[in-house]
Design a protein around this motif. Structure first.
Motif, PDB file in Angstrom:
ATOM      1  N   CYS A 146       0.648  -1.262  -0.143  1.00 38.26           N
ATOM      2  CA  CYS A 146      -0.021  -0.052   0.031  1.00 38.26           C
ATOM      3  C   CYS A 146       0.747   1.186   0.124  1.00 38.26           C
ATOM      4  N   THR A 174      -6.398   1.875   5.057  1.00 35.37           N
ATOM      5  CA  THR A 174      -7.369   2.814   4.743  1.00 35.37           C
ATOM      6  C   THR A 174      -8.373   2.409   3.820  1.00 35.37           C
ATOM      7  N   ARG A 176      -9.021   2.819   0.858  1.00 39.75           N
ATOM      8  CA  ARG A 176      -8.561   2.898  -0.408  1.00 39.75           C
ATOM      9  C   ARG A 176      -7.239   1.543  -0.338  1.00 39.75           C
ATOM     10  N   SER A 177      -7.001   1.129   0.597  1.00 40.39           N
ATOM     11  CA  SER A 177      -5.787  -0.020   0.518  1.00 40.39           C
ATOM     12  C   SER A 177      -6.342  -0.987  -0.259  1.00 40.39           C
ATOM     13  N   ARG A 200      -2.343   6.278  -3.599  1.00 42.03           N
ATOM     14  CA  ARG A 200      -3.595   7.321  -3.430  1.00 42.03           C
ATOM     15  C   ARG A 200      -4.247   7.332  -2.085  1.00 42.03           C
ATOM     16  N   GLU A 201      -3.585   7.601  -0.928  1.00 38.99           N
ATOM     17  CA  GLU A 201      -4.297   7.522   0.134  1.00 38.99           C
ATOM     18  C   GLU A 201      -4.384   6.075   0.782  1.00 38.99           C
ATOM     19  N   GLU A 202      -3.665   5.147   0.190  1.00 45.53           N
ATOM     20  CA  GLU A 202      -3.705   3.783   0.410  1.00 45.53           C
ATOM     21  C   GLU A 202      -3.106   3.418   1.725  1.00 45.53           C
ATOM     22  N   GLU A 205      -4.442   8.202   5.101  1.00 44.07           N
ATOM     23  CA  GLU A 205      -5.582   9.186   4.635  1.00 44.07           C
ATOM     24  C   GLU A 205      -4.985  10.554   4.838  1.00 44.07           C
ATOM     25  N   CYS A 208      -0.793  11.158  -0.548  1.00 45.12           N
ATOM     26  CA  CYS A 208      -0.416  10.602  -1.508  1.00 45.12           C
ATOM     27  C   CYS A 208       1.002  10.437  -1.886  1.00 45.12           C
ATOM     28  N   SER A 230      -2.673  15.094  -0.018  1.00 49.64           N
ATOM     29  CA  SER A 230      -3.787  14.982  -1.092  1.00 49.64           C
ATOM     30  C   SER A 230      -3.947  16.063  -1.952  1.00 49.64           C
TER      31      SER A 230
END
Length: 260
Positions: A146, A174, A176-177, A200-202, A205, A208, A230
Motif C-alpha cells: 500500500c 485505509t 482505499r488500500s 493514493r491515500e492507501e 488518509e 498520496c 492529497s
C-alpha cells in the motif's frame, strides 16, 4: 618453468567458481539472524555439504561468517556487516545530492528507502520546503502493498514472487488500500509499463505518493518516493512522476560511471 596456459586458465576458472559459491552462501545467510546449519545451507545453494563446509571454514577465518549456536549453525559475521554498512553509507551519500535536487525542484519531501524482506525501511529523507508537508522518521518501516515505493519494488518481481513474498491478502490501512492479490497484480502491470508506482491515500488518509525502484551498487533493492498531501497531489502527480524517473536515470548513470 612457466605453467602451461591451459593450467592457468583452469586455475582461474576454479578460483572464480569458489568466489561465486562463497557469495551464494553469504546471500543464503542474509537476514537469517538465528543462523543456518551446514545442511540447510547446502540445500539452499544446491551444493554438496562437504563443499559448503570447506567454504564456510574459509569464511569463518576471515570472520565473514561466525558461529550462531554451539551446534554448528552459522550466521553473517562482523566483517561482512562492516562492509555492508560502509557500502550503504556510501550509497546514501551518493544518492543524497539527487534527493536534494529533486526536493528543490518539487518543493516536496523526498524519501529514500530499502527493502527488508516484506517491508520497507526509510534510510534517508530530504524534507520539503512547503509549510504543509509529510515527514516520516528515518528507520521507520512500511508495508509493500500500500505504498508507492513498495509497489515500485514489487513491480520488479514476477507475479509468483510477489505472492510468495507477501501472500494473497493484505491489511487495509485505509478504505482505499488494496487487500487482494489480483487487484495488486493488475496495478503492478501498469507500474511495469510506466515505471512509476502511486499510493493514493492507501497507506495514510490525506497523503498520496509516487515512487520508483532501483538497486544500489551491491544489488540491494532501494526506492525513491515523494509523499505529498492529497490536496496538492492530483495536480502534481504527472510532473512528480516525470521528475522521479529523471532522478532514477541520473542516479543510475552516476552509479554506472562510478563502477566503470
Amino acid at each position: 618453468m612457466e605453467a602451461p596456459m591451459s593450467r592457468l586458465v583452469t586455475n582461474d576458472k576454479s578460483q572464480v567458481q569458489v568466489i561465486a559459491r562463497a557469495a551464494t552462501i553469504l546471500r543464503a545467510l542474509e537476514d537469517e539472524n538465528a543462523g543456518l546449519s551446514l545442511g540447510q545451507i547446502a540445500q539452499r545453494v544446491n551444493l554438496a555439504r562437504s563443499t559448503v563446509q570447506r567454504i564456510v571454514a574459509a569464511l569463518e577465518t576471515e570472520k565473514l561468517v561466525i558461529a550462531a549456536t554451539p551446534n554448528g549453525r552459522v550466521r553473517l559475521g562482523p566483517t561482512i556487516m562492516r562492509l555492508a554498512a560502509s557500502v550503504r553509507s556510501d550509497f546514501v551519500s551518493l544518492a543524497r545530492p539527487f534527493l536534494e535536487r529533486l526536493s528543490a525542484e518539487l518543493h516536496e519531501t523526498v524519501d529514500l528507502s530499502t527493502v527488508k524482506k516484506d517491508h520497507l525501511v526509510f534510510i534517508d529523507q530530504v524534507v520539503g520546503s512547503q509549510r504543509l508537508r509529510t515527514v516520516s522518521g528515518v528507520g521507520e518501516t512500511f508495508p509493500l502493498h500500500c505504498t508507492a515505493n513498495g509497489k515500485a519494488y514489487l513491480a520488479q518481481l514476477s507475479d509468483s514472487a510477489v505472492e510468495a513474498l507477501i501472500g494473497r491478502s493484505y491489511e487495509a490501512r485505509t478504505a482505499r488500500s488494496i487487500t487482494k492479490i489480483d487487484t495488486l497484480l493488475n496495478e503492478l502491470k501498469v507500474v511495469r509499463r510506466i515505471g512509476v508506482a502511486f499510493d493514493r491515500e492507501e497507506h495514510t488518509e490525506g497523503i498520496c505518493a509516487a515512487g520508483v525502484a532501483l538497486h544500489d551498487p551491491l544489488g540491494n533493492a532501494v526506492a525513491i518516493s515523494v509523499p505529498v498531501p492529497s490536496l496538492r497531489f492530483a495536480n502534481q502527480a504527472n510532473h512528480i512522476a516525470e521528475r522521479l524517473l529523471a532522478t532514477k536515470r541520473a542516479l543510475e548513470g552516476r552509479m554506472n560511471a562510478s563502477a566503470a
